[in-house]
Structures are given as structure tokens and as C-alpha cells.
Design a protein around this motif. Structure first.
Motif, mmCIF file in Angstrom:
data_model
loop_
_atom_site.group_PDB
_atom_site.id
_atom_site.type_symbol
_atom_site.label_atom_id
_atom_site.label_comp_id
_atom_site.label_asym_id
_atom_site.label_seq_id
_atom_site.Cartn_x
_atom_site.Cartn_y
_atom_site.Cartn_z
ATOM 1 N N GLY A 1 9.192 5.257 10.528
ATOM 2 C CA GLY A 1 9.922 5.282 11.800
ATOM 3 C C GLY A 1 9.016 5.016 12.987
ATOM 4 O O GLY A 1 9.370 4.251 13.895
ATOM 5 N N VAL A 2 7.846 5.621 12.984
ATOM 6 C CA VAL A 2 6.893 5.411 14.081
ATOM 7 C C VAL A 2 6.454 3.948 14.128
ATOM 8 O O VAL A 2 6.431 3.322 15.194
ATOM 9 N N LEU B 1 6.926 12.416 5.052
ATOM 10 C CA LEU B 1 5.793 11.711 5.646
ATOM 11 C C LEU B 1 6.021 10.200 5.639
ATOM 12 O O LEU B 1 5.776 9.515 6.637
ATOM 13 N N TYR B 2 6.527 9.678 4.529
ATOM 14 C CA TYR B 2 6.776 8.237 4.381
ATOM 15 C C TYR B 2 7.795 7.751 5.407
ATOM 16 O O TYR B 2 7.579 6.765 6.099
ATOM 17 N N ALA C 1 2.711 11.896 -3.728
ATOM 18 C CA ALA C 1 3.763 12.803 -4.211
ATOM 19 C C ALA C 1 3.180 13.870 -5.134
ATOM 20 O O ALA C 1 3.604 15.028 -5.098
ATOM 21 N N VAL C 2 2.201 13.511 -5.947
ATOM 22 C CA VAL C 2 1.555 14.489 -6.818
ATOM 23 C C VAL C 2 0.731 15.475 -5.978
ATOM 24 O O VAL C 2 0.731 16.672 -6.226
ATOM 25 N N TRP C 3 0.067 14.963 -4.957
ATOM 26 C CA TRP C 3 -0.811 15.783 -4.128
ATOM 27 C C TRP C 3 -0.025 16.715 -3.205
ATOM 28 O O TRP C 3 -0.279 17.919 -3.149
ATOM 29 N N SER D 1 0.834 -1.207 0.000
ATOM 30 C CA SER D 1 0.000 0.000 0.000
ATOM 31 C C SER D 1 0.867 1.255 0.000
ATOM 32 O O SER D 1 0.538 2.244 -0.664
ATOM 33 N N GLY D 2 1.996 1.230 0.705
ATOM 34 C CA GLY D 2 2.907 2.367 0.681
ATOM 35 C C GLY D 2 3.479 2.611 -0.700
ATOM 36 O O GLY D 2 3.556 3.751 -1.166
ATOM 37 N N ALA D 3 3.850 1.544 -1.376
ATOM 38 C CA ALA D 3 4.392 1.684 -2.733
ATOM 39 C C ALA D 3 3.340 2.212 -3.701
ATOM 40 O O ALA D 3 3.629 3.048 -4.555
ATOM 41 N N LEU D 4 2.103 1.734 -3.572
ATOM 42 C CA LEU D 4 1.041 2.178 -4.471
ATOM 43 C C LEU D 4 0.588 3.610 -4.191
ATOM 44 O O LEU D 4 0.179 4.327 -5.104
ATOM 45 N N LEU D 5 0.668 4.036 -2.937
ATOM 46 C CA LEU D 5 0.208 5.373 -2.580
ATOM 47 C C LEU D 5 1.273 6.453 -2.754
ATOM 48 O O LEU D 5 0.946 7.640 -2.775
#
Length: 145
Positions: free
Chosen positions: A127-128, A121-122, A110-112, A101-105
Motif C-alpha cells: 500500500g505504501v 506487513l506485505y 511467514a516462517v519467521w 523478491s516479494g514472492a520469494l521472501l
């Protein structure tokens, strides 16, 4: 992409030639793009190596957490093994789903937000989540998965 075409000054007949030129790998290593290319490659490499490194410990962590839970509840060996297998499966499923999901989002985010805020953010979220999973032992095992 309209923004790419506009920034490169490609219109009409020259559009196909410009796209073909932009899609070549050596274009990334031109002098004017080399700094950005190496910067992006470094960030991507750090993310990839970190994800792969941590993924190798997910099943081990889940197994240890399940074994501790089974011991604290006084489960028999067979029940403890079933619990351990379920937790390893569930942890691996969550880890892989999170990576996918991280790779797809990443692209749409990045565009937004923009590329730099997206990377911040990623990495902050990663890290959290990593600290919650592998960090303090006083977090209940169910929440650490």
C-alpha cells in the motif's frame, strides 16, 4: 517438515502414507480446513489481482512521468523519447523485481514472523509503495519510480 509431521501424529511406517494424504488437493477442502482454505485463497487472489491490475499501469505512469520531465527540461523529441523508453524499462524492471523478491521472501518471512503478520506487513508495504507511485503528484518523478 517436522512441525507438520508432529502435528499430524505421523511416525515411522505411517509417515509416507500421511504425507501422500496431506499432499492431495482435496485435503484442503475438507470440512475442518475449508474456512482456512477459503480465507487463504481470498487473500492470495486479492494480492494477485491487485498486482496484475497495477502492473498494467506501470509503463503508462512511467511514460507520463518521463514526458512531463522532458517537457519541463525542454528536451527535444528524440531525447524525450529515449528518456521515456528508459523510464518505462526501469519502472517495469523495478516492478517485476519487487514482485519476484516479494514472492520469494514471503515463505521465509511467514516462517519467521508467522503467516498473519507476514500478510499484514506485505499488504502494508504494498500500500505504501502503491501510494508513493500512483499517489500525490507533488512527489518528484524520479522518486515515484
Amino acid at each position: 517438515d517436522r512441525r507438520l509431521i508432529g502435528s499430524q501424529g505421523c511416525w515411522g511406517q505411517a509417515l509416507r502414507k500421511c504425507r501422500a494424504e496431506l499432499m492431495r488437493l482435496p485435503t484442503l477442502f475438507r470440512r475442518e480446513l475449508l474456512r482456512e482454505t477459503l480465507s487463504g485463497l481470498t487473500v492470495a487472489l486479492v494480492a494477485l489481482v491487485t498486482w496484475w491490475s497495477l502492473s498494467s499501469f506501470v509503463s503508462s505512469l512511467a511514460s507520463q512521468l518521463a514526458s512531463a520531465r522532458a517537457a519541463s527540461e525542454g528536451l527535444g523529441p528524440r531525447t524525450a523519447e529515449i528518456l521515456r523508453q528508459r523510464w518505462v524499462f526501469f519502472a517495469s524492471l523495478l516492478w517485476s523485481s519487487g514482485g519476484l523478491s516479494g514472492a520469494l521472501l514471503n515463505g521465509p518471512v511467514a516462517v519467521w514472523l508467522g503467516r498473519r503478520p507476514m500478510y499484514f506487513l506485505y499488504f502494508a508495504a504494498s500500500g505504501v509503495i502503491t501510494m508513493a507511485s500512483f499517489g500525490p503528484p507533488d512527489i518528484p518523478p524520479e522518486l515515484r519510480l
